[in-house]
Motif scaffolding. Structure first.
Motif, PDB file in Angstrom:
ATOM      1  N   ILE A 107      -2.465   5.192   2.757  1.00 29.39           N
ATOM      2  CA  ILE A 107      -1.150   5.296   2.991  1.00 29.39           C
ATOM      3  C   ILE A 107      -0.300   4.910   1.259  1.00 29.39           C
ATOM      4  CG2 ILE A 107       1.120   4.346   3.558  1.00 29.39           C
ATOM      5  CD1 ILE A 107      -0.470   4.974   6.563  1.00 29.39           C
ATOM      6  N   LEU A 108      -1.407   3.956   0.624  1.00 30.77           N
ATOM      7  CA  LEU A 108      -0.508   2.978  -0.571  1.00 30.77           C
ATOM      8  C   LEU A 108      -0.792   4.310  -1.896  1.00 30.77           C
ATOM      9  CD1 LEU A 108       0.721   0.955  -2.187  1.00 30.77           C
ATOM     10  CD2 LEU A 108      -1.741  -0.009  -2.290  1.00 30.77           C
ATOM     11  N   LEU A 109      -2.183   5.066  -1.679  1.00 29.79           N
ATOM     12  CA  LEU A 109      -1.878   6.351  -2.518  1.00 29.79           C
ATOM     13  C   LEU A 109      -0.789   6.929  -2.712  1.00 29.79           C
ATOM     14  CD1 LEU A 109      -5.689   6.982  -3.295  1.00 29.79           C
ATOM     15  CD2 LEU A 109      -4.291   5.479  -4.737  1.00 29.79           C
ATOM     16  N   LEU A 110      -0.367   7.318  -1.292  1.00 30.50           N
ATOM     17  CA  LEU A 110       0.998   8.610  -0.435  1.00 30.50           C
ATOM     18  C   LEU A 110       2.234   7.735  -1.150  1.00 30.50           C
ATOM     19  CD1 LEU A 110       1.391  10.559   0.800  1.00 30.50           C
ATOM     20  CD2 LEU A 110       1.257   9.473   2.699  1.00 30.50           C
ATOM     21  N   CYS A 111       2.096   6.517  -1.327  1.00 34.08           N
ATOM     22  CA  CYS A 111       3.277   5.919  -1.421  1.00 34.08           C
ATOM     23  C   CYS A 111       4.033   5.882  -3.051  1.00 34.08           C
ATOM     24  CB  CYS A 111       3.905   4.508  -1.226  1.00 34.08           C
ATOM     25  SG  CYS A 111       4.141   3.897   0.802  1.00 34.08           S
ATOM     26  N   TYR A 112       2.216   6.366  -3.948  1.00 33.57           N
ATOM     27  CA  TYR A 112       2.341   6.269  -5.098  1.00 33.57           C
ATOM     28  C   TYR A 112       2.996   7.724  -5.517  1.00 33.57           C
ATOM     29  CZ  TYR A 112       0.706   2.432  -7.983  1.00 33.57           C
ATOM     30  OH  TYR A 112       0.455   1.300  -8.185  1.00 33.57           O
ATOM     31  N   SER A 113       2.486   8.335  -4.732  1.00 32.83           N
ATOM     32  CA  SER A 113       2.719  10.080  -4.940  1.00 32.83           C
ATOM     33  C   SER A 113       3.934  10.335  -4.966  1.00 32.83           C
ATOM     34  CB  SER A 113       1.402  10.765  -3.664  1.00 32.83           C
ATOM     35  OG  SER A 113       1.787  12.136  -4.555  1.00 32.83           O
ATOM     36  N   VAL A 114       4.557   9.901  -3.616  1.00 34.83           N
ATOM     37  CA  VAL A 114       6.122  10.157  -3.109  1.00 34.83           C
ATOM     38  C   VAL A 114       6.924   9.664  -3.930  1.00 34.83           C
ATOM     39  CG1 VAL A 114       7.171   9.635  -1.239  1.00 34.83           C
ATOM     40  CG2 VAL A 114       5.427  10.375  -0.634  1.00 34.83           C
ATOM     41  N   ASN A 115       6.670   8.729  -4.657  1.00 35.64           N
ATOM     42  CA  ASN A 115       7.757   7.573  -4.926  1.00 35.64           C
ATOM     43  C   ASN A 115       7.603   8.012  -7.135  1.00 35.64           C
ATOM     44  OD1 ASN A 115       8.354   5.666  -3.189  1.00 35.64           O
ATOM     45  ND2 ASN A 115       7.002   3.766  -4.123  1.00 35.64           N
ATOM     46  N   THR A 116       6.329   8.455  -7.642  1.00 31.18           N
ATOM     47  CA  THR A 116       6.111   9.436  -8.860  1.00 31.18           C
ATOM     48  C   THR A 116       6.706  10.516  -8.383  1.00 31.18           C
ATOM     49  OG1 THR A 116       3.655   8.595  -9.154  1.00 31.18           O
ATOM     50  CG2 THR A 116       4.652  10.138  -9.964  1.00 31.18           C
ATOM     51  N   GLY A 117       7.514  11.227  -7.463  1.00 31.03           N
ATOM     52  CA  GLY A 117       8.333  12.303  -7.219  1.00 31.03           C
ATOM     53  C   GLY A 117       9.743  11.862  -7.455  1.00 31.03           C
ATOM     54  N   VAL A 118       9.734  10.982  -6.409  1.00 33.59           N
ATOM     55  CA  VAL A 118      11.354  10.438  -7.065  1.00 33.59           C
ATOM     56  C   VAL A 118      11.807  10.228  -7.916  1.00 33.59           C
ATOM     57  CG1 VAL A 118      12.842   8.367  -5.636  1.00 33.59           C
ATOM     58  CG2 VAL A 118      11.301   9.529  -4.533  1.00 33.59           C
ATOM     59  N   VAL A 119      10.356   9.261  -9.269  1.00 29.47           N
ATOM     60  CA  VAL A 119      10.777   9.034 -10.552  1.00 29.47           C
ATOM     61  C   VAL A 119      10.940  10.489 -11.110  1.00 29.47           C
ATOM     62  CG1 VAL A 119       9.960   8.500 -12.261  1.00 29.47           C
ATOM     63  CG2 VAL A 119       9.719   6.608 -10.470  1.00 29.47           C
ATOM     64  N   LEU A 120      10.470  11.143 -10.900  1.00 34.80           N
ATOM     65  CA  LEU A 120      10.459  12.807 -11.920  1.00 34.80           C
ATOM     66  C   LEU A 120      11.814  13.067 -11.412  1.00 34.80           C
ATOM     67  CD1 LEU A 120       9.294  15.301 -13.119  1.00 34.80           C
ATOM     68  CD2 LEU A 120       8.643  16.005 -10.637  1.00 34.80           C
ATOM     69  N   LEU A 121      12.232  13.260 -10.032  1.00 36.32           N
ATOM     70  CA  LEU A 121      13.686  13.996  -9.364  1.00 36.32           C
ATOM     71  C   LEU A 121      14.640  12.808 -10.730  1.00 36.32           C
ATOM     72  CD1 LEU A 121      13.066  14.368  -5.646  1.00 36.32           C
ATOM     73  CD2 LEU A 121      13.443  16.321  -7.814  1.00 36.32           C
ATOM     74  N   ILE A 122      14.383  11.700 -10.794  1.00 35.34           N
ATOM     75  CA  ILE A 122      15.756  11.582 -11.345  1.00 35.34           C
ATOM     76  C   ILE A 122      15.424  11.556 -12.807  1.00 35.34           C
ATOM     77  CG2 ILE A 122      15.746   8.319 -12.461  1.00 35.34           C
ATOM     78  CD1 ILE A 122      15.418   7.968  -9.414  1.00 35.34           C
TER      79      ILE A 122
ATOM     80  N   GLU B 288       8.037   2.822   2.840  1.00 36.78           N
ATOM     81  CA  GLU B 288       7.360   4.242   2.731  1.00 36.78           C
ATOM     82  C   GLU B 288       6.201   3.199   3.764  1.00 36.78           C
ATOM     83  OE1 GLU B 288       8.703   6.146  -0.725  1.00 36.78           O
ATOM     84  OE2 GLU B 288       6.838   5.729  -0.904  1.00 36.78           O
ATOM     85  N   MET B 289       5.373   2.034   3.360  1.00 34.15           N
ATOM     86  CA  MET B 289       3.793   2.229   4.114  1.00 34.15           C
ATOM     87  C   MET B 289       4.422   1.854   5.517  1.00 34.15           C
ATOM     88  SD  MET B 289       1.451   1.456   1.576  1.00 34.15           S
ATOM     89  CE  MET B 289       0.470   0.467   2.958  1.00 34.15           C
ATOM     90  N   TYR B 290       5.226   1.371   6.080  1.00 34.27           N
ATOM     91  CA  TYR B 290       5.606   1.471   7.268  1.00 34.27           C
ATOM     92  C   TYR B 290       6.032   2.679   8.551  1.00 34.27           C
ATOM     93  CZ  TYR B 290       5.322  -4.004   8.619  1.00 34.27           C
ATOM     94  OH  TYR B 290       4.567  -4.883   8.347  1.00 34.27           O
ATOM     95  N   LEU B 291       6.335   3.442   7.276  1.00 35.30           N
ATOM     96  CA  LEU B 291       7.125   4.785   7.473  1.00 35.30           C
ATOM     97  C   LEU B 291       5.967   5.664   7.674  1.00 35.30           C
ATOM     98  CD1 LEU B 291       8.998   6.664   8.190  1.00 35.30           C
ATOM     99  CD2 LEU B 291       9.250   7.438   5.918  1.00 35.30           C
ATOM    100  N   PHE B 292       4.954   5.875   6.902  1.00 38.72           N
ATOM    101  CA  PHE B 292       3.924   6.546   6.821  1.00 38.72           C
ATOM    102  C   PHE B 292       2.463   5.781   8.023  1.00 38.72           C
ATOM    103  CE2 PHE B 292       4.881   7.742   2.247  1.00 38.72           C
ATOM    104  CZ  PHE B 292       5.949   8.674   3.074  1.00 38.72           C
ATOM    105  N   MET B 293       2.214   4.650   8.267  1.00 37.31           N
ATOM    106  CA  MET B 293       1.724   4.011   9.228  1.00 37.31           C
ATOM    107  C   MET B 293       2.149   3.865  10.495  1.00 37.31           C
ATOM    108  SD  MET B 293       0.741  -0.102   9.740  1.00 37.31           S
ATOM    109  CE  MET B 293       2.327  -0.069  10.325  1.00 37.31           C
ATOM    110  N   ASN B 294       4.021   4.576  10.503  1.00 34.88           N
ATOM    111  CA  ASN B 294       3.579   5.597  12.184  1.00 34.88           C
ATOM    112  C   ASN B 294       3.635   6.271  12.367  1.00 34.88           C
ATOM    113  OD1 ASN B 294       4.584   2.679  13.860  1.00 34.88           O
ATOM    114  ND2 ASN B 294       5.266   2.136  11.443  1.00 34.88           N
ATOM    115  N   VAL B 295       4.409   7.152  11.210  1.00 40.71           N
ATOM    116  CA  VAL B 295       4.911   8.340  11.593  1.00 40.71           C
ATOM    117  C   VAL B 295       3.148   9.297  11.210  1.00 40.71           C
ATOM    118  CG1 VAL B 295       5.050  10.249  10.410  1.00 40.71           C
ATOM    119  CG2 VAL B 295       6.704   8.731  10.444  1.00 40.71           C
TER     120      VAL B 295
END
Length: 292
Positions: free
Chosen positions: A110-125, A192-199
């Motif tokens: 999940i942490l690596l997934l957060c890294y991927s998503v967060n980097t996507g957010v950084v890319l958009l910004i 995201e850690m809590y969101l992805f863990m549950n979803v």
């Protein structure tokens, strides 16, 4: 000149692919403990995946891309950052898939997934604004360590105001960009850690509560935010406003928060003040503390 050299050292050592190495080493060690005993095979497997896909591959791509376009290793031009950010997103997601395939550990996956998503957010910004990848890069793994270790993980966040200073002094980022990178990284990672863990139905044992993790983040970002806001404001007596604000927040933490959260707030406050005084007139936080 001495300050500039120190800022360059801090900036180099806290590049996301580099700072990831020691921080993920600690993360992989903690998640590999079973009843207080290290599962060595799990530790090695998790560390190899983290090292390759969260550090070495992104680092190689950054260095290669910088050489191809003939720029510095920070890739200072905002438009030049798109390619390494996209590659980073892919690299982290490959790490997610391999971690899932090998059934390594839910926290790492999940942490690596957060890294991927967060980097996507950084890319958009980054399309419109050059948010600091440095402060985003340190805040993600520190947030993960907070979830795993509570106050012990939060202590590592003392580096946050120091990295802000180094990036601003080197003129790689504005103060707002440096502060924002950390705020984004801290909050997005824990949420995201809590969101992805549950979803994704991937339970993780041993994490502190989402509420506590947010308390720690507030303790970490409060003073840098105050100093940042005052740096941009037209208030005349900024020093007085800073001290009043800091003391009011301290009282609120003492009354409302656990003692360990208050302790982190005090440590971050002291670190921010000390780095400002050390930086002197080259850093705008010093001018806030100096103002009449």
């Amino acid at each position: 000149m001495e300050k500039l050299k120190i800022a360059k050292i801090v900036s180099t050592l806290t590049q996301p692919p580099i700072i990831t190495i020691p921080l993920f080493l600690v993360i992989c060690y903690v998640i590999s403990l079973e009843n207080g005993v290290l599962n060595f095979n799990k530790f090695v497997s998790c560390e190899i995946v983290a090292l390759i896909f969260a550090s070495l591959l992104p680092m190689v791509i950054i260095l290669m891309w910088a050489k191809i376009i003939n720029t510095d290793n920070d890739i200072s031009n905002r438009q030049d950052r798109y390619v390494p950010l996209v590659v980073g997103i892919i690299s982290y997601f490959i790490g997610v898939l391999i971690s899932l395939f090998l059934n390594l550990d839910n926290f790492l996956t999940i942490l690596l997934l957060c890294y991927s998503v967060n980097t996507g957010v950084v890319l958009l910004i980054t399309i419109k604004w050059k948010i600091s990848v440095h402060t985003t890069g340190i805040s993600g793994p520190i947030a993960a360590l907070i979830l795993l270790l509570g106050p012990v993980g939060a202590v590592i966040a003392l580096i946050y105001p120091i990295v802000i200073w180094s990036r601003v002094l080197l003129k790689k980022h504005t103060l707002a960009q440096a502060i924002a990178g950390g705020v984004q990284g801290f909050f997005l990672t824990v949420l995201e850690m809590y969101l992805f863990m549950n979803v994704l139905n991937m339970p993780i044992d041993g994490m502190i509560s989402l509420e506590m993790s947010i308390f720690y983040i507030l303790a970490i970002i409060a003073v840098p935010l105050i100093l940042g806001i005052l740096s941009y404001s037209g208030i005349k007596n900024k020093k007085t406003v800073f001290w009043i604000s800091s003391i009011v927040i301290l009282i609120a933490f003492i009354v409302l928060m656990p003692i360990e959260v208050t302790a982190i707030y005090v440590l971050i406050t002291l670190t921010s003040i000390l780095i400002s005084l050390y930086a002197g007139e080259d850093f705008v936080w010093f001018m806030v503390l100096k103002s009449a």
